[in-house]
Write a protein that holds these residues in place. Structure first.
Motif, short mmCIF file in Angstrom:
data_model
loop_
_atom_site.label_atom_id
_atom_site.label_comp_id
_atom_site.label_asym_id
_atom_site.label_seq_id
_atom_site.Cartn_x
_atom_site.Cartn_y
_atom_site.Cartn_z
N GLU A 31 17.30 0.29 14.51
CA GLU A 31 16.22 -0.57 14.99
C GLU A 31 16.81 -1.83 15.63
O GLU A 31 17.86 -2.30 15.20
CB GLU A 31 15.28 -0.98 13.84
CG GLU A 31 14.57 0.18 13.17
CD GLU A 31 13.56 0.85 14.10
OE1 GLU A 31 13.03 0.16 14.99
OE2 GLU A 31 13.32 2.06 13.93
N PRO A 32 16.16 -2.39 16.65
CA PRO A 32 16.67 -3.63 17.27
C PRO A 32 16.63 -4.78 16.28
O PRO A 32 15.69 -4.90 15.49
CB PRO A 32 15.72 -3.86 18.45
CG PRO A 32 14.47 -3.09 18.12
CD PRO A 32 14.92 -1.92 17.31
N TRP A 33 17.65 -5.62 16.31
CA TRP A 33 17.69 -6.76 15.38
C TRP A 33 16.89 -7.96 15.90
O TRP A 33 16.63 -8.90 15.17
CB TRP A 33 19.14 -7.18 15.12
CG TRP A 33 19.92 -7.61 16.33
CD1 TRP A 33 20.66 -6.83 17.16
CD2 TRP A 33 20.04 -8.95 16.82
NE1 TRP A 33 21.23 -7.59 18.15
CE2 TRP A 33 20.88 -8.89 17.97
CE3 TRP A 33 19.56 -10.18 16.40
CZ2 TRP A 33 21.21 -10.02 18.71
CZ3 TRP A 33 19.88 -11.31 17.14
CH2 TRP A 33 20.70 -11.24 18.28
N ARG A 34 16.49 -7.89 17.17
CA ARG A 34 15.60 -8.91 17.74
C ARG A 34 14.52 -8.18 18.54
O ARG A 34 14.82 -7.33 19.35
CB ARG A 34 16.36 -9.88 18.64
CG ARG A 34 15.49 -10.97 19.27
CD ARG A 34 16.30 -11.84 20.24
NE ARG A 34 17.18 -12.76 19.54
CZ ARG A 34 18.05 -13.57 20.17
NH1 ARG A 34 18.15 -13.53 21.49
NH2 ARG A 34 18.82 -14.39 19.48
N GLU A 35 13.27 -8.54 18.28
CA GLU A 35 12.17 -7.86 18.97
C GLU A 35 11.98 -8.43 20.37
O GLU A 35 12.03 -9.64 20.58
CB GLU A 35 10.87 -8.02 18.17
CG GLU A 35 10.85 -7.26 16.85
CD GLU A 35 10.95 -5.75 17.04
OE1 GLU A 35 10.45 -5.24 18.07
OE2 GLU A 35 11.52 -5.08 16.16
N LEU A 36 11.76 -7.54 21.32
CA LEU A 36 11.49 -7.94 22.70
C LEU A 36 10.44 -6.99 23.27
O LEU A 36 10.61 -5.77 23.21
CB LEU A 36 12.76 -7.89 23.55
CG LEU A 36 12.64 -8.35 25.00
CD1 LEU A 36 12.29 -9.83 25.06
CD2 LEU A 36 13.93 -8.10 25.76
N LEU A 283 14.59 -9.32 30.49
CA LEU A 283 15.60 -10.11 29.77
C LEU A 283 15.72 -11.51 30.36
O LEU A 283 15.82 -12.50 29.62
CB LEU A 283 16.96 -9.41 29.82
CG LEU A 283 17.16 -8.22 28.87
CD1 LEU A 283 18.52 -7.58 29.11
CD2 LEU A 283 17.03 -8.65 27.41
N ILE A 284 15.72 -11.61 31.68
CA ILE A 284 15.84 -12.91 32.34
C ILE A 284 14.63 -13.78 32.04
O ILE A 284 14.76 -14.97 31.73
CB ILE A 284 16.03 -12.73 33.86
CG1 ILE A 284 17.40 -12.10 34.15
CG2 ILE A 284 15.89 -14.05 34.60
CD1 ILE A 284 17.59 -11.64 35.57
N LEU A 285 13.44 -13.19 32.10
CA LEU A 285 12.21 -13.95 31.82
C LEU A 285 12.14 -14.39 30.36
O LEU A 285 11.63 -15.47 30.06
CB LEU A 285 10.99 -13.11 32.17
CG LEU A 285 10.69 -12.99 33.67
CD1 LEU A 285 9.66 -11.90 33.93
CD2 LEU A 285 10.20 -14.32 34.23
N SER A 286 12.64 -13.56 29.46
CA SER A 286 12.68 -13.94 28.04
C SER A 286 13.51 -15.21 27.85
O SER A 286 13.10 -16.13 27.13
CB SER A 286 13.29 -12.79 27.22
OG SER A 286 13.53 -13.19 25.89
N ALA A 287 14.65 -15.27 28.53
CA ALA A 287 15.51 -16.46 28.45
C ALA A 287 14.89 -17.63 29.18
O ALA A 287 14.89 -18.77 28.68
CB ALA A 287 16.88 -16.14 29.04
N LEU A 288 14.34 -17.39 30.37
CA LEU A 288 13.77 -18.46 31.18
C LEU A 288 12.57 -19.12 30.49
O LEU A 288 12.40 -20.34 30.57
CB LEU A 288 13.35 -17.89 32.55
CG LEU A 288 12.82 -18.87 33.59
CD1 LEU A 288 13.82 -19.98 33.85
CD2 LEU A 288 12.47 -18.13 34.88
N ARG A 289 11.78 -18.31 29.83
CA ARG A 289 10.62 -18.87 29.12
C ARG A 289 11.07 -19.83 28.01
O ARG A 289 10.47 -20.90 27.82
CB ARG A 289 9.77 -17.74 28.53
CG ARG A 289 8.52 -18.26 27.83
CD ARG A 289 7.50 -17.18 27.59
NE ARG A 289 6.31 -17.74 26.95
CZ ARG A 289 5.13 -17.13 26.90
NH1 ARG A 289 4.98 -15.94 27.46
NH2 ARG A 289 4.10 -17.70 26.30
N LYS A 290 12.14 -19.47 27.30
CA LYS A 290 12.65 -20.36 26.25
C LYS A 290 13.30 -21.61 26.85
O LYS A 290 13.21 -22.70 26.28
CB LYS A 290 13.67 -19.61 25.38
CG LYS A 290 13.04 -18.54 24.51
CD LYS A 290 12.04 -19.15 23.53
CE LYS A 290 11.42 -18.12 22.59
NZ LYS A 290 10.50 -17.20 23.29
N ILE A 291 13.95 -21.47 28.00
CA ILE A 291 14.50 -22.65 28.69
C ILE A 291 13.39 -23.64 28.99
O ILE A 291 13.52 -24.84 28.75
CB ILE A 291 15.22 -22.22 29.99
CG1 ILE A 291 16.53 -21.50 29.68
CG2 ILE A 291 15.48 -23.43 30.89
CD1 ILE A 291 17.22 -20.91 30.90
#
Length: 302
Positions: A31-36, A283-291
């Motif tokens: 199972e993934p260790w981080r949900e996305l 993946l990029i949007l996941s990071a960008l949203r947190k930025i």
């Protein structure tokens, strides 16, 4: 008797092979260790496109990218631009060759274009690209220059000098920076496919992080080249949070640099592709949203 001897003779190597054979460990977790949520690209894209700083004194949320040479800082800026604009773009010149010398030489602000023609404007998030960190005292961007950039003292177009950092009185020194000139999020780019960081590079990063902490600037990290570092992720990008190798890479980086795991985001920059890919975008949007979230929290305190 003879037949029994022959049977034992052939059975013995088989038994030895069975004892010596070890089960091959899977390179991925069950199972993934981080949900996305891979199917929520449009929701996250809308969030990014509709963002606006609440502080009226700030026109742009400023993101400063730093990190070792070849980590993919310029390529990450291009990838963000691709996702937001919905097509391939190259606002930041990036090198396709592997080198120990930085391709970026100047302090540049990259704006994300919104619309076209006479209606063209810019999204309220900008990225600053700088020279890469290199091993040694007189190579790559000087840590003091990054520290000055955090405070907004580095003018647009300033050419970095690895031997001599920017000082007050130099043409590239901004004596009176506005809150718009200051950095609101500090993002470290690190390649998952790179060898262990040299001590001199880690020391420079530590000095930069210490200054950012003193200023209260939120800090994050982008782990790039994840497809090159992990075969399972190269086969299917959705294995990124199942990959044992990438998780270890992130943990090792977190321990070495001091950035918490929940502030480190694996991304794949656009490189070979000529069309957009939903999984890369996610993946990029996941990071960008947190930025944006972390930067906006900081802006509210100014």
């Amino acid at each position: 008797m003879f037949h029994k001897f022959v049977k034992e003779l052939f059975d013995e190597p088989q038994r030895n092979m069975e004892h010596s054979a070890q089960p091959i460990e899977s390179p991925t977790l069950d199972e993934p260790w981080r949900e996305l949520c891979w199917g929520e690209k449009q929701r996250n894209l809308q969030y990014v496109q509709e963002y606006k700083p609440e502080n009226n004194d700030i026109q742009y949320l400023r993101v400063l990218l730093y990190g070792p040479v070849g980590a993919g800082k310029s390529s990450f800026i291009n990838s963000v631009s691709n996702v937001v604009r919905g097509r391939m773009t190259i606002p930041a010149l990036a090198s396709a060759t592997t080198s120990d010398k930085s391709f970026t030489k100047k302090y540049e602000t990259h704006k994300l274009i919104k619309g076209r023609g006479s209606s063209k404007t810019f999204y309220p998030v900008v990225f600053n690209d700088i020279m890469g960190l290199e091993d040694g005292d007189s190579r790559g961007v000087h840590a003091d220059d990054i520290k000055l950039a955090l405070r907004g003292h580095v003018k647009e177009g300033y050419k970095f000098n690895p031997v001599s950092p920017l000082t007050q009185g130099d043409p590239g020194y901004n004596l009176t920076p506005s809150v718009d000139d200051r950095v609101h999020v500090l993002v470290c780019a690190m390649s998952a496919n790179a060898p262990q960081l040299k001590s001199s590079v880690l020391e420079k990063m530590s000095r930069v992080r210490e200054t950012a902490s003193d200023l209260g600037i939120p800090q994050m990290a982008m782990m790039t080249h994840i497809d090159e570092a992990c075969g399972e992720t190269q086969k299917n990008l959705r294995n990124v949070y199942k990959s044992k190798h990438l998780r270890k890479k992130m943990k090792d980086f977190s321990a070495a640099v001091g950035i918490p795991m929940n502030c480190i985001f694996p991304v794949k920059n656009y490189s070979e592709e000529i069309d957009l890919n939903d999984d890369v975008d996610t993946l990029i949007l996941s990071a960008l949203r947190k930025i944006i979230d972390f930067g906006d929290d900081f802006i509210e305190k100014i």
